[in-house]
Design a protein around this motif. Sequence first.
Motif, PDB file in Angstrom:
ATOM      1  N   ALA A 163       0.821  -1.336   0.059  1.00 37.73           N
ATOM      2  CA  ALA A 163      -0.112  -0.006   0.092  1.00 37.73           C
ATOM      3  C   ALA A 163       0.905   1.304  -0.079  1.00 37.73           C
ATOM      4  O   ALA A 163       0.513   2.160  -0.624  1.00 37.73           O
ATOM      5  N   LEU A 164       1.852   1.147   0.845  1.00 37.90           N
ATOM      6  CA  LEU A 164       2.932   2.469   0.761  1.00 37.90           C
ATOM      7  C   LEU A 164       3.755   2.636  -0.651  1.00 37.90           C
ATOM      8  O   LEU A 164       3.536   4.025  -1.002  1.00 37.90           O
ATOM      9  N   ALA A 165       3.777   1.342  -1.211  1.00 36.74           N
ATOM     10  CA  ALA A 165       4.542   1.644  -2.471  1.00 36.74           C
ATOM     11  C   ALA A 165       3.653   2.226  -3.474  1.00 36.74           C
ATOM     12  O   ALA A 165       3.995   3.134  -4.491  1.00 36.74           O
ATOM     13  N   VAL A 166       2.464   1.779  -3.483  1.00 34.55           N
ATOM     14  CA  VAL A 166       1.508   2.127  -4.443  1.00 34.55           C
ATOM     15  C   VAL A 166       1.277   3.553  -4.318  1.00 34.55           C
ATOM     16  O   VAL A 166       1.155   4.366  -5.243  1.00 34.55           O
ATOM     17  N   CYS A 167       0.925   3.848  -2.921  1.00 32.72           N
ATOM     18  CA  CYS A 167       0.441   5.458  -2.728  1.00 32.72           C
ATOM     19  C   CYS A 167       1.595   6.485  -3.312  1.00 32.72           C
ATOM     20  O   CYS A 167       1.523   7.508  -3.810  1.00 32.72           O
ATOM     21  N   ALA A 168       2.922   5.768  -3.017  1.00 32.65           N
ATOM     22  CA  ALA A 168       4.070   6.882  -3.240  1.00 32.65           C
ATOM     23  C   ALA A 168       4.301   6.730  -4.584  1.00 32.65           C
ATOM     24  O   ALA A 168       4.881   7.800  -5.102  1.00 32.65           O
ATOM     25  N   ALA A 169       3.959   5.880  -5.507  1.00 32.03           N
ATOM     26  CA  ALA A 169       4.156   5.983  -6.766  1.00 32.03           C
ATOM     27  C   ALA A 169       3.316   6.830  -7.573  1.00 32.03           C
ATOM     28  O   ALA A 169       3.685   7.409  -8.743  1.00 32.03           O
TER      29      ALA A 169
END
Length: 391
Positions: free
Chosen positions: A54-60
């Motif tokens: 979730a963190l990686a998707v939102c940061a992208a």
Amino acid sequence: MPHLDATRLRLPTGPRADMALAGVVLVLAGVAEGQRLGSNWDATTSVIGSWLLALAVCAALPLRRRHPVAVGWFTVIGTGVYYLLSTVDGPLVVIPIAALYALAAQGRTQASVAMAAVMVIGVGAGVLVGTGDVNGTAVFMLTGWLVAVVALGAMRHGRVAYAEEEARLRATQERLRIARELHDVIGHNMSMIHVQASSALHRLRKDPTQAQEALTAIKQGSKEGLQELRATLGVLRQVDDEAPTAPSPGLSRIDELVSSAARAGLDVRIEQSGTHSPLPASVDLAAYRIVQESLTNAVKHSDARHVAVRIHHGDRELTLSVQDDGQGATRSGHGGGSGIAGMTERARALGGTLSAEPGRAGGFIVRGQLPFSDHHEPIGGAVDDQDPAGG
């Protein structure tokens, strides 16, 4: 209690909007994943993996402006893996949907359709496997949402493309009109000069009086031709503006700009001071165009809601300022345009100055000084009999 001005409340735009959306989704996803923690707040490997995804998707998402297609595929695949690991129905799907809309709005319809198809196929496969988390209704609803998002993005792209094509068409039509005017002005006057010059050469020795009359006609014709040519070329330098109409725009029509800006959601306040004496046509037109371009920039580039236009009529100078309450970012060269450069050129052509910069307290400020002579002659001298070119 402090007064709350609702008109000044604005949603974030641009990269800030991406960061805000990613932050909200990440918080909601974290809250949803918190339901999977035990009574001792022990996080399993699955929970930790879901949080990291979730963190990686939102940061992208904020990176989509630089790498739109790569970010789109990453959010789609990352979200799919997230739902395989997680047992809660979190809101992470909003991120790839936002990426799909952005791609479609940029005209990348094939990429957005391919990603939407992958999302639908992935959810449909989950239904066939029988995970119990989704059913046929969920697949149907997701398909409808994705079709609507891609269609809205494509409509947005179409509207922008249509507006740009319409602007190019207007510019082309204006160039053709000016080309016809140049042909008429130059062709007529040059033909007259050629005929009179031939007559003068032929009669110079035999009839000096008629030769002198021919030379006088050449002088007068060349003077008039230069005046018309200068006026026409002045319009050519403004080819990206609206086609000129009669009478020429001036500060007397500034209420039309205020009405137009109001339709775009801009509250414009006009403050005029000074002598209010009639202005030279060139100064009046330049002031009108500077205010017009400043209001256009405020609407297009700064997300402003309020603009103050201050105009002072002096004895030898017109000063004006246009201040908005927008983001205050430098707008010169925005989108490859030349609005500020054009305003500066207008002021310099009259012997004046113009500055455009972010305000100290926020917003953007355009300040201009447009001088004029007591007799309202153009800066640089009027055209006289001795100098047809105006010096």
